[in-house]
Design a protein around this motif. Structure first.
Motif, mmCIF file in Angstrom:
data_model
loop_
_atom_site.group_PDB
_atom_site.id
_atom_site.type_symbol
_atom_site.label_atom_id
_atom_site.label_comp_id
_atom_site.label_asym_id
_atom_site.label_seq_id
_atom_site.Cartn_x
_atom_site.Cartn_y
_atom_site.Cartn_z
ATOM 1 N N ASN A 213 0.843 -1.194 0.000
ATOM 2 C CA ASN A 213 0.000 0.000 0.000
ATOM 3 C C ASN A 213 0.882 1.249 0.000
ATOM 4 O O ASN A 213 1.588 1.506 0.979
ATOM 5 N N PRO A 214 0.862 2.032 -1.053
ATOM 6 C CA PRO A 214 1.732 3.216 -1.126
ATOM 7 C C PRO A 214 1.393 4.282 -0.087
ATOM 8 O O PRO A 214 2.203 5.186 0.157
ATOM 9 N N ASP A 215 0.218 4.193 0.528
ATOM 10 C CA ASP A 215 -0.165 5.184 1.536
ATOM 11 C C ASP A 215 0.379 4.845 2.916
ATOM 12 O O ASP A 215 0.171 5.622 3.868
ATOM 13 N N LEU A 216 1.076 3.712 3.052
ATOM 14 C CA LEU A 216 1.714 3.347 4.312
ATOM 15 C C LEU A 216 3.207 3.637 4.214
ATOM 16 O O LEU A 216 3.789 3.523 3.132
ATOM 17 N N PRO A 217 3.845 4.004 5.312
ATOM 18 C CA PRO A 217 5.298 4.272 5.281
ATOM 19 C C PRO A 217 6.064 3.065 4.749
ATOM 20 O O PRO A 217 5.832 1.933 5.171
ATOM 21 N N GLY A 218 6.941 3.297 3.789
ATOM 22 C CA GLY A 218 7.696 2.206 3.191
ATOM 23 C C GLY A 218 6.931 1.463 2.121
ATOM 24 O O GLY A 218 7.435 0.484 1.564
ATOM 25 N N GLY A 219 5.710 1.918 1.842
ATOM 26 C CA GLY A 219 4.921 1.290 0.785
ATOM 27 C C GLY A 219 4.198 0.025 1.191
ATOM 28 O O GLY A 219 3.688 -0.696 0.341
ATOM 29 N N GLY A 220 4.141 -0.250 2.475
ATOM 30 C CA GLY A 220 3.424 -1.454 2.898
ATOM 31 C C GLY A 220 3.580 -1.714 4.372
ATOM 32 O O GLY A 220 4.036 -0.861 5.140
#
Length: 503
Positions: A213-220
């Motif tokens: 998920n790009p909306d989480l830090p680090g993309g996941g």
């Protein structure tokens, strides 16, 4: 106490428990005040349940599993979807009845460790929490360790014959021994939170979600259910986040913008690493668990290999401590465990890339092996504690049970419905169809089982007049297809003792 075990996690407690099963008392020290307070590793494979059955705790482990065994692994953007991939472990687990008479369990590390600790105490171990190892020295006679009580500050010096380092991935013991590590190194650093929320509509009761998920830090990140209904943990990329930011990230991970969240604990950080120690011990100090092997938490092998490390080391250490074998038997610990550890770490790295970090796929991933026939039961242990046959190239894996030395003893159902596997674990065992072979074994103080029929002989690659010597860890040490062979010399070679030592 003759053995000091540093660390009361899965590997340390397993080592102490199995040492006790073999008649050797140990002192276990742990710097934390209790066993794990977090679920961490979850799930026990059948080969792990076999050794827990041997120790008499398998039913406790089954009873400690959540009432719903079904465990689901999901790769998704959020808990509410979309789902990219789903792996479902059904209510009974894959059918492994061709390989084992044991089943599965789904107990968390939080619940498993106290079971191991209680059983280790029953078998003679002393466990001291809030106690750290300050320093140690060793010579040809033993190990001298300085211990500190973290509650009082009082220090105590103890002398033991051997020490086992089960002190985690940072392992000050491994570092003090000057043992290096080989692998891909740190893959990422994350930070976690434990929270309560009603996710029953989007998260199965027992689930592990890998989030891309790009909306989480680090993309996941990763979200996992715990033993407490309605309680979960979420791990994301490293950062310093306010409570409000954590709530926002949890809602993003859940895919529910207005989710009501109660934070319980935030800020615990951890590294995702990939490496294996270059050797698993030095002198009178041996290493197990995360001290020798650190893998991405994608595959459930971490907790299982930690328990099995204790099982595989303990019988050798007990024999040497009791004078039943020479130091060479302990020297087989590294050549037997390291190749498999390296392979498992590579497999879990492949899982990690596929589920959480596809951007790391550089074309060097190890192809996935069949987990049932290869990773669970098809690995071999090759060392001087096994007498390989002419032409055996020492392959690490075999897709089908062969009964050849270095391989796991095949599971064969006996006339009473039990398994040949249930005959092993407490000493060297001889399987044969010949009373003459049984008599030779018993003269040497070994347990012998005279088996009827030809099914077992075919599975073990011998005739009914032959014999198979199985080690306490369920691995075949030697076999002869017929009545020929010097069992006394075989034992001496495997135990690394001469005839003068009474073998």
């Amino acid at each position: 106490m003759r053995v000091l075990v540093v660390g009361a996690g899965l590997s340390g407690l397993s080592t102490a428990m199995f040492l006790g099963l073999h008649g050797v008392e140990s002192l276990v020290v742990e710097r934390h005040a209790t066993t794990s307070l977090h679920p961490k590793a979850r799930g026990q494979f059948p080969q792990t349940m076999e050794v827990l059955r041997l120790a008499g705790v398998d039913q406790q482990v089954i009873d400690a599993s959540p009432p719903e065994f079904e465990f689901r692994i999901v790769v998704a953007q959020a808990a509410a979807g979309p789902v990219f991939n789903e792996i479902l472990v059904d209510s009974m687990g894959p059918d492994l009845s061709d390989f084992s008479s044991a089943g599965w369990a789904n107990t968390s590390q939080e619940r498993l460790e106290p079971i191991l600790a209680d059983r280790a105490r029953e078998l003679g171990a002393t466990i001291r929490f809030s106690t750290e190892l300050v320093e140690f020295t060793q010579d040809e006679h033993g190990v001298t360790a300085v211990l500190r009580d973290l509650n009082t500050g009082e220090e105590q010096t103890v002398g033991v014959e051997y020490m086992v380092g089960a002190d985690g991935h940072r392992s000050p013991i491994r570092q003090a021994l000057g043992i290096g590590v080989t692998g891909r190194g740190v893959l990422g650093t994350g930070v976690g939170a434990i929270f309560e929320a009603d996710l029953s509509s989007v998260v199965p009761r027992n689930a592990l979600l890998y989030l891309q998920n790009p909306d989480l830090p680090g993309g996941g990140g990763a979200m996992v259910s715990t033993d407490e209904p309605g309680r979960y943990s979420l791990s994301v990329g490293l950062g310093e986040y306010s409570d409000q930011r954590w709530i926002e990230m949890i809602r993003t991970a859940a895919g529910i913008p207005d989710l009501a969240v109660r934070l319980l604990e935030v800020g615990s950080s951890s590294d995702t690493k990939h490496w294996v120690a270059d050797t698993f011990g030095s002198g009178r100090v041996h290493l197990v668990g995360d001290a020798v092997r650190v893998m991405p938490p994608t595959g459930a092998f971490g907790g299982n290999t930690a328990v099995m490390d204790g099982f595989y080391l303990a019988w050798k250490l007990a024999m040497v401590v009791k004078g039943e074998a020479g130091q060479g038997l302990l020297d087989s610990h590294t050549p037997e465990r390291r190749p498999y550890s390296e392979y498992i770490a590579q497999q879990q790295y492949t899982f990690y890339v596929e589920r959480m970090a596809p951007h790391l796929d550089d074309g060097t991933l190890t192809p996935m092996a069949d987990p049932i026939s290869m990773l669970f039961f098809g690995y071999r242990q090759i060392s001087d504690a096994v007498l390989l046959e002419p032409g055996d190239q020492g392959e690490l894996l075999e897709p089908e049970p062969t009964g050849r030395p270095g391989s796991r003893a095949p599971h064969v159902v006996l006339p009473d419905g039990s398994s040949t596997i249930e005959l092993f674990g407490c000493g060297f065992v001889v399987l044969t169809g010949s009373p003459e072979w049984a008599a030779r074994a018993e003269e040497l103080g070994l347990t012998a089982h005279v088996l009827e029929g030809s099914d077992w002989a075919k599975a073990y690659g011998v005739t009914e007049s032959g014999a198979v010597l199985v080690r306490p860890d369920f691995f075949v040490a030697w076999r002869t297809p017929d009545a020929t062979g010097d069992l006394r010399q075989v034992l001496a070679d495997i135990r690394h003792q001469g005839h003068s030592c009474g073998v």
